[in-house]
Design an enzyme around this catalytic site. Sequence first.
Site, PDB file in Angstrom:
ATOM      1  N   VAL A 147      90.928 -42.728  -8.940  1.00 59.06           N
ATOM      2  CA  VAL A 147      89.477 -42.613  -8.807  1.00 59.06           C
ATOM      3  C   VAL A 147      89.089 -41.431  -7.928  1.00 59.06           C
ATOM      4  O   VAL A 147      89.851 -41.020  -7.047  1.00 59.06           O
ATOM      5  CB  VAL A 147      88.860 -43.919  -8.244  1.00 59.06           C
ATOM      6  CG1 VAL A 147      88.989 -45.053  -9.250  1.00 59.06           C
ATOM      7  CG2 VAL A 147      89.492 -44.324  -6.914  1.00 59.06           C
ATOM      8  N   ASP A 165      96.601 -47.578  -1.181  1.00 58.10           N
ATOM      9  CA  ASP A 165      97.289 -47.510  -2.464  1.00 58.10           C
ATOM     10  C   ASP A 165      98.699 -48.082  -2.240  1.00 58.10           C
ATOM     11  O   ASP A 165      98.855 -49.299  -2.190  1.00 58.10           O
ATOM     12  CB  ASP A 165      97.267 -46.034  -2.893  1.00 58.10           C
ATOM     13  CG  ASP A 165      97.839 -45.786  -4.258  1.00 58.10           C
ATOM     14  OD1 ASP A 165      97.745 -46.665  -5.113  1.00 58.10           O
ATOM     15  OD2 ASP A 165      98.373 -44.681  -4.498  1.00 58.10           O
ATOM     16  N   ASP A 209      89.311 -37.451  -3.786  1.00 56.47           N
ATOM     17  CA  ASP A 209      89.442 -36.177  -4.491  1.00 56.47           C
ATOM     18  C   ASP A 209      90.526 -36.176  -5.552  1.00 56.47           C
ATOM     19  O   ASP A 209      91.410 -37.031  -5.586  1.00 56.47           O
ATOM     20  CB  ASP A 209      89.833 -35.085  -3.489  1.00 56.47           C
ATOM     21  CG  ASP A 209      91.298 -35.232  -3.035  1.00 56.47           C
ATOM     22  OD1 ASP A 209      91.663 -36.333  -2.582  1.00 56.47           O
ATOM     23  OD2 ASP A 209      92.080 -34.267  -3.181  1.00 56.47           O
TER      24      ASP A 209
HETATM   25  P1  IMP Z   1      98.873 -44.582   0.168  1.00 55.08           P
HETATM   26  O1  IMP Z   1      99.683 -44.018   1.303  1.00 55.08           O
HETATM   27  O2  IMP Z   1      99.674 -44.574  -1.110  1.00 55.08           O
HETATM   28  O3  IMP Z   1      98.315 -45.959   0.468  1.00 55.08           O
HETATM   29  O4  IMP Z   1      97.658 -43.628  -0.133  1.00 55.08           O
HETATM   30  C1  IMP Z   1      97.164 -42.783   0.830  1.00 55.08           C
HETATM   31  C2  IMP Z   1      96.025 -41.902   0.429  1.00 55.08           C
HETATM   32  O5  IMP Z   1      96.149 -41.416  -0.899  1.00 55.08           O
HETATM   33  C3  IMP Z   1      94.671 -42.576   0.462  1.00 55.08           C
HETATM   34  O6  IMP Z   1      94.157 -42.707   1.761  1.00 55.08           O
HETATM   35  C4  IMP Z   1      93.863 -41.608  -0.377  1.00 55.08           C
HETATM   36  O7  IMP Z   1      93.380 -40.556   0.425  1.00 55.08           O
HETATM   37  C5  IMP Z   1      94.867 -41.136  -1.414  1.00 55.08           C
HETATM   38  N1  IMP Z   1      94.657 -41.867  -2.686  1.00 55.08           N
HETATM   39  C6  IMP Z   1      95.279 -42.974  -3.129  1.00 55.08           C
HETATM   40  N2  IMP Z   1      94.803 -43.357  -4.331  1.00 55.08           N
HETATM   41  C7  IMP Z   1      93.831 -42.475  -4.647  1.00 55.08           C
HETATM   42  C8  IMP Z   1      92.919 -42.342  -5.779  1.00 55.08           C
HETATM   43  O8  IMP Z   1      92.888 -43.134  -6.741  1.00 55.08           O
HETATM   44  N3  IMP Z   1      92.052 -41.288  -5.707  1.00 55.08           N
HETATM   45  C9  IMP Z   1      92.033 -40.401  -4.669  1.00 55.08           C
HETATM   46  N4  IMP Z   1      92.842 -40.494  -3.610  1.00 55.08           N
HETATM   47  C10 IMP Z   1      93.740 -41.519  -3.596  1.00 55.08           C
END
Ligand code: IMP
Length: 173
Positions: free
Chosen positions: A149, A99, A155
């Site tokens: 999602v 993300d 989750d």
């Molecule tokens: P990031 O550090 O922002 O790239 O996101 C880290 C974590 O957030 C991911 O590995 C997911 O476990 C969780 N995450 C990000 N987007 C979503 C989503 O749309 N649904 C559920 N979990 C999410």
Amino acid sequence: MITGRPLFTTEQIHDKVTELAGAISRDYEGKEILAIGIMKGALVFFADIIRALKLPVTVDLIIASSYYKTASSGKISIHYEPLEPIKGKNVLLIDDIIDTGVSLNHLRDRILSQKPESLKICVLLDKRERRITDVPVDYTGFHIPNEYVVGYGLDYENRYRNLPYIAVFKKET
Ligand code: IMP
Ligand code: MG
């Protein structure tokens, strides 16, 4: 409450996992990999993809959390780190979704500091629009729009991980 039809059906996910595992198996031919699943989001994807790899594989986990409800906190807590030594291994980090990129970037640096032979990253989903940190992702399943999602390991407040498909989450009003 989940709304609308699945974004990706069980069958579409299965086909994508097979495709990703095929590419990984070809790229690492003749080598052994240490597959590290990032929990809890990658729980289901990790279990499926390691079984589709046609390679010698050792397995470990990282349990980390960064998300608070549907907004990334930008902070990472690590609750479990691999017991397997990383040094000299061909490490493949496997996550459910990238993300902002903050978590994977942090975890990547942590692994690299332990001197693996190589390090690659595989994610099922990519919300590219939301990226704030540049992280090299080697294997990507699906690119998705900026929507929250759930299902197939992903989750909302630790629920819906057991859905066998991926759906867009909308809070009940
Ligand atoms: P990031 O550090 O922002 O790239 O996101 C880290 C974590 O957030 C991911 O590995 C997911 O476990 C969780 N995450 C990000 N987007 C979503 C989503 O749309 N649904 C559920 N979990 C999410
Ligand atoms: Mg995750």
